[in-house]
Write a protein that holds these residues in place. Structure first.
Motif, PDB file in Angstrom:
ATOM      1  N   LYS A 198      78.895  73.886 -31.311  1.00 10.60           N
ATOM      2  CA  LYS A 198      78.130  73.151 -32.461  1.00 10.60           C
ATOM      3  C   LYS A 198      77.787  73.520 -33.702  1.00 10.60           C
ATOM      4  O   LYS A 198      77.499  72.957 -34.017  1.00 10.60           O
ATOM      5  N   LEU A 199      78.603  74.402 -33.839  1.00 10.51           N
ATOM      6  CA  LEU A 199      78.564  75.667 -35.171  1.00 10.51           C
ATOM      7  C   LEU A 199      79.972  74.964 -36.024  1.00 10.51           C
ATOM      8  O   LEU A 199      79.701  74.875 -37.391  1.00 10.51           O
ATOM      9  N   LEU A 200      80.912  74.049 -35.364  1.00  8.38           N
ATOM     10  CA  LEU A 200      82.161  73.979 -35.997  1.00  8.38           C
ATOM     11  C   LEU A 200      82.451  72.523 -35.641  1.00  8.38           C
ATOM     12  O   LEU A 200      82.303  71.638 -36.693  1.00  8.38           O
ATOM     13  N   TYR A 201      82.513  71.782 -34.295  1.00  8.56           N
ATOM     14  CA  TYR A 201      82.741  70.514 -34.767  1.00  8.56           C
ATOM     15  C   TYR A 201      81.994  69.689 -34.622  1.00  8.56           C
ATOM     16  O   TYR A 201      81.750  68.370 -35.837  1.00  8.56           O
ATOM     17  N   ILE A 202      80.730  69.760 -34.226  1.00  8.28           N
ATOM     18  CA  ILE A 202      79.154  69.515 -34.694  1.00  8.28           C
ATOM     19  C   ILE A 202      79.356  68.727 -36.541  1.00  8.28           C
ATOM     20  O   ILE A 202      79.924  67.427 -36.991  1.00  8.28           O
TER      21      ILE A 202
ATOM     22  N   SER B  47      86.648  62.443 -44.121  1.00  3.96           N
ATOM     23  CA  SER B  47      87.805  62.093 -43.050  1.00  3.96           C
ATOM     24  C   SER B  47      88.524  63.450 -44.221  1.00  3.96           C
ATOM     25  O   SER B  47      89.363  64.739 -43.465  1.00  3.96           O
ATOM     26  N   ALA B  48      88.827  63.348 -44.890  1.00  2.00           N
ATOM     27  CA  ALA B  48      89.772  63.876 -46.493  1.00  2.00           C
ATOM     28  C   ALA B  48      89.297  66.069 -45.983  1.00  2.00           C
ATOM     29  O   ALA B  48      90.205  66.676 -46.071  1.00  2.00           O
ATOM     30  N   LEU B  49      88.187  66.231 -46.036  1.00  3.23           N
ATOM     31  CA  LEU B  49      87.348  67.435 -46.010  1.00  3.23           C
ATOM     32  C   LEU B  49      87.959  67.764 -44.441  1.00  3.23           C
ATOM     33  O   LEU B  49      88.584  68.966 -44.625  1.00  3.23           O
ATOM     34  N   THR B  50      87.388  67.107 -42.864  1.00  2.00           N
ATOM     35  CA  THR B  50      87.722  67.565 -42.033  1.00  2.00           C
ATOM     36  C   THR B  50      89.345  68.001 -41.770  1.00  2.00           C
ATOM     37  O   THR B  50      89.944  68.888 -41.448  1.00  2.00           O
ATOM     38  N   ASP B  51      90.032  67.032 -42.754  1.00  2.00           N
ATOM     39  CA  ASP B  51      91.794  67.339 -42.437  1.00  2.00           C
ATOM     40  C   ASP B  51      91.842  67.787 -43.124  1.00  2.00           C
ATOM     41  O   ASP B  51      92.670  69.213 -42.391  1.00  2.00           O
ATOM     42  N   ALA B  52      91.191  68.767 -44.043  1.00  2.00           N
ATOM     43  CA  ALA B  52      91.242  70.121 -44.708  1.00  2.00           C
ATOM     44  C   ALA B  52      91.080  71.627 -44.025  1.00  2.00           C
ATOM     45  O   ALA B  52      91.677  72.288 -44.224  1.00  2.00           O
ATOM     46  N   VAL B  53      89.315  71.110 -43.744  1.00  2.00           N
ATOM     47  CA  VAL B  53      89.995  72.340 -42.260  1.00  2.00           C
ATOM     48  C   VAL B  53      90.223  72.199 -41.438  1.00  2.00           C
ATOM     49  O   VAL B  53      90.423  73.256 -41.240  1.00  2.00           O
TER      50      VAL B  53
END
Length: 115
Positions: free
Chosen positions: A98-102, A109-115
């Motif tokens: 709930k707090l991270l994946y959503i 995509s560039a930001l999620t790849d960095a995270v």
């Protein structure tokens, strides 16, 4: 999910976070990874390096500390999806889902790849 709608089938996606199960047991995972590592050709092992394997196993041990032990969060989602008159399209079980994946799913995509 959308493909099945044409056949009158409702599909709900259950997206659990990390839960403590035999699948996520670090000892089992470590044994499987080591077994697979030993079967790899020497060239591939040299390409990754022994430190890659050690860092990966260490990260599993750190992640294990945050695993949720309350599997009823997942089974409650399953029960609701199966018995509700109007089930949701998506269910997220666990705080990490709930707090991270959503929130990550809404980022570029560039930001999620960095995270």
């Amino acid at each position: 999910r959308l493909e099945m709608r044409n056949f009158g089938v409702k599909v709900s996606v259950i997206e659990p976070g990390y839960f403590k199960t035999m699948i996520t047991n670090v000892e089992n995972l470590q044994g499987n990874f080591l077994s697979t590592w030993k079967k790899l050709p020497e060239e591939i092992r040299a390409s990754y390096g022994e430190s890659y394997l050690n860092q990966f196993v260490a990260s599993l041990k750190v992640m294990q500390k945050g695993y949720n032990t309350d599997l009823s969060l997942v089974t409650n989602c399953m029960e609701h999806a199966l018995t509700s008159l109007h089930p949701r399209a998506r269910y997220s079980a666990g705080w990490d889902a709930k707090l991270l994946y959503i929130p990550l799913s809404y980022l570029p995509s560039a930001l999620t790849d960095a995270v």
